[in-house]
Motif scaffolding. Structure first.
Motif, mmCIF file in Angstrom:
data_model
loop_
_atom_site.group_PDB
_atom_site.id
_atom_site.type_symbol
_atom_site.label_atom_id
_atom_site.label_comp_id
_atom_site.label_asym_id
_atom_site.label_seq_id
_atom_site.Cartn_x
_atom_site.Cartn_y
_atom_site.Cartn_z
ATOM 1 N N GLY A 40 -21.189 -39.604 -46.932
ATOM 2 C CA GLY A 40 -21.319 -38.280 -46.337
ATOM 3 C C GLY A 40 -22.517 -38.196 -45.402
ATOM 4 O O GLY A 40 -22.423 -37.596 -44.320
ATOM 5 N N GLY B 53 -22.170 -37.578 -41.388
ATOM 6 C CA GLY B 53 -22.872 -36.479 -40.728
ATOM 7 C C GLY B 53 -23.673 -36.955 -39.524
ATOM 8 O O GLY B 53 -23.696 -36.277 -38.477
ATOM 9 N N ARG B 54 -24.333 -38.109 -39.653
ATOM 10 C CA ARG B 54 -25.087 -38.654 -38.519
ATOM 11 C C ARG B 54 -24.145 -39.003 -37.372
ATOM 12 O O ARG B 54 -24.435 -38.703 -36.194
ATOM 13 C CB ARG B 54 -25.846 -39.906 -38.976
ATOM 14 N N ASN C 187 -22.800 -35.708 -35.650
ATOM 15 C CA ASN C 187 -23.812 -35.010 -34.853
ATOM 16 C C ASN C 187 -24.122 -35.761 -33.566
ATOM 17 O O ASN C 187 -24.303 -35.129 -32.504
ATOM 18 C CB ASN C 187 -25.085 -34.817 -35.682
ATOM 19 N N THR D 64 -24.773 -27.835 -34.426
ATOM 20 C CA THR D 64 -25.099 -29.188 -34.852
ATOM 21 C C THR D 64 -25.948 -29.113 -36.115
ATOM 22 O O THR D 64 -26.270 -28.034 -36.610
ATOM 23 C CB THR D 64 -25.877 -29.936 -33.754
ATOM 24 N N TYR E 79 -27.037 -29.702 -40.079
ATOM 25 C CA TYR E 79 -26.510 -29.756 -41.440
ATOM 26 C C TYR E 79 -25.140 -29.099 -41.546
ATOM 27 O O TYR E 79 -24.244 -29.615 -42.230
ATOM 28 C CB TYR E 79 -27.492 -29.059 -42.390
ATOM 29 N N GLY F 123 -22.470 -31.428 -40.217
ATOM 30 C CA GLY F 123 -22.293 -32.556 -41.124
ATOM 31 C C GLY F 123 -21.562 -32.169 -42.393
ATOM 32 O O GLY F 123 -20.712 -32.922 -42.888
ATOM 33 N N TRP F 124 -21.883 -30.989 -42.939
ATOM 34 C CA TRP F 124 -21.196 -30.525 -44.132
ATOM 35 C C TRP F 124 -19.723 -30.229 -43.851
ATOM 36 O O TRP F 124 -18.855 -30.507 -44.683
ATOM 37 C CB TRP F 124 -21.893 -29.284 -44.680
ATOM 38 N N TYR F 125 -19.439 -29.690 -42.685
ATOM 39 C CA TYR F 125 -18.051 -29.424 -42.304
ATOM 40 C C TYR F 125 -17.256 -30.734 -42.245
ATOM 41 O O TYR F 125 -16.110 -30.801 -42.722
ATOM 42 C CB TYR F 125 -18.017 -28.706 -40.957
ATOM 43 N N PHE G 172 -17.986 -33.490 -43.855
ATOM 44 C CA PHE G 172 -17.904 -34.062 -45.201
ATOM 45 C C PHE G 172 -16.798 -33.389 -46.014
ATOM 46 O O PHE G 172 -16.023 -34.054 -46.708
ATOM 47 C CB PHE G 172 -19.251 -33.903 -45.899
#
Length: 223
Positions: A171, A175-176, A179, A192, A194, A197-199, A201
């Protein structure tokens, strides 16, 4: 007793006439000046709810019995054919909205899925083979095996901890990647960090066939 002279009486009569004339003129003037004050509709402006009530017409009295109430509800609902037709129309409209949402039309998506940035993130996730997507089925298999063979509880717990570690690592890496790709494709976007990245994941952790909107790309396709 002193009598009025002829000159004095005429003078008195003239002064009386002048006084009467002045009183009449003042009364007429006051009448003329007071007349405009009474011009207009001569009634207060009705309230808005009173005017609307007059437009709507008389309110039907409340039903006295339950039978009368049922009859009134039945009359307002319409016939059975009309209700079936309306229900069918609502069902078809709901199916059409869901189909358009699964197809990815931006107008019918949830607020979290709207926008070209979120569509690009979904394509990135759907174009990858993510190990995190196997977490839910594998966890279910391990939990069921623990009920079948209680002696495997320690092994199952250790396996789930290892899976969670891999899931967190993947995850973070996903995320990296997301972004960085979004900054390259949409440099002016503020979506952009967190949240993005959560979306990605959450999208990757879902089984592919259960993702909504449906994937537009196949695993391995270039995005």
């Amino acid at each position: 007793m002193k009598l009025f002279r002829r000159g004095e009486s005429s003078t008195t009569d003239e002064s009386a006439d002048l006084t009467a004339g002045s009183d009449g003129g003042s009364a007429a003037g006051s009448t003329r000046t007071a007349a405009p004050a009474t011009e207009g509709k001569g009634r207060p402006t009705p309230k808005r709810r009173d005017a609307q009530g007059k437009r709507r017409g008389p309110v039907a009295p409340a039903p006295l019995t339950s039978k009368e109430a049922r009859a009134r509800r039945k009359a307002t609902r319409g016939s059975r054919q009309d209700r079936k037709a309306a229900s069918s129309e609502r069902r078809l409209a709901a199916q059409d909205r869901r189909a358009r949402m699964l197809a990815g039309e931006d107008k019918y998506l949830l607020p979290r899925d709207q926008g070209p940035v979120r569509a690009f993130v979904r394509d990135i996730v759907d174009g990858r083979r993510n190990l995190v997507g196997l977490f839910m089925p594998m966890a279910l298999v391990l939990i069921l095996s623990m009920f079948v063979a209680p002696a495997l509880q320690t092994i199952v717990t250790l396996a789930m901890l290892v899976m969670m570690a891999f899931m967190m690592a993947e995850g973070f890496l996903l995320g990296r990647i997301v972004n960085n790709r979004v900054r390259e494709r949409f440099p002016d976007s503020t979506d952009t960090g967190y949240r993005l990245g959560w979306y990605a994941f959450v999208r990757a952790s879902q089984i592919r066939k259960m993702r909504a909107p449906k994937p537009r790309v196949s695993p391995g396709d270039a995005v």
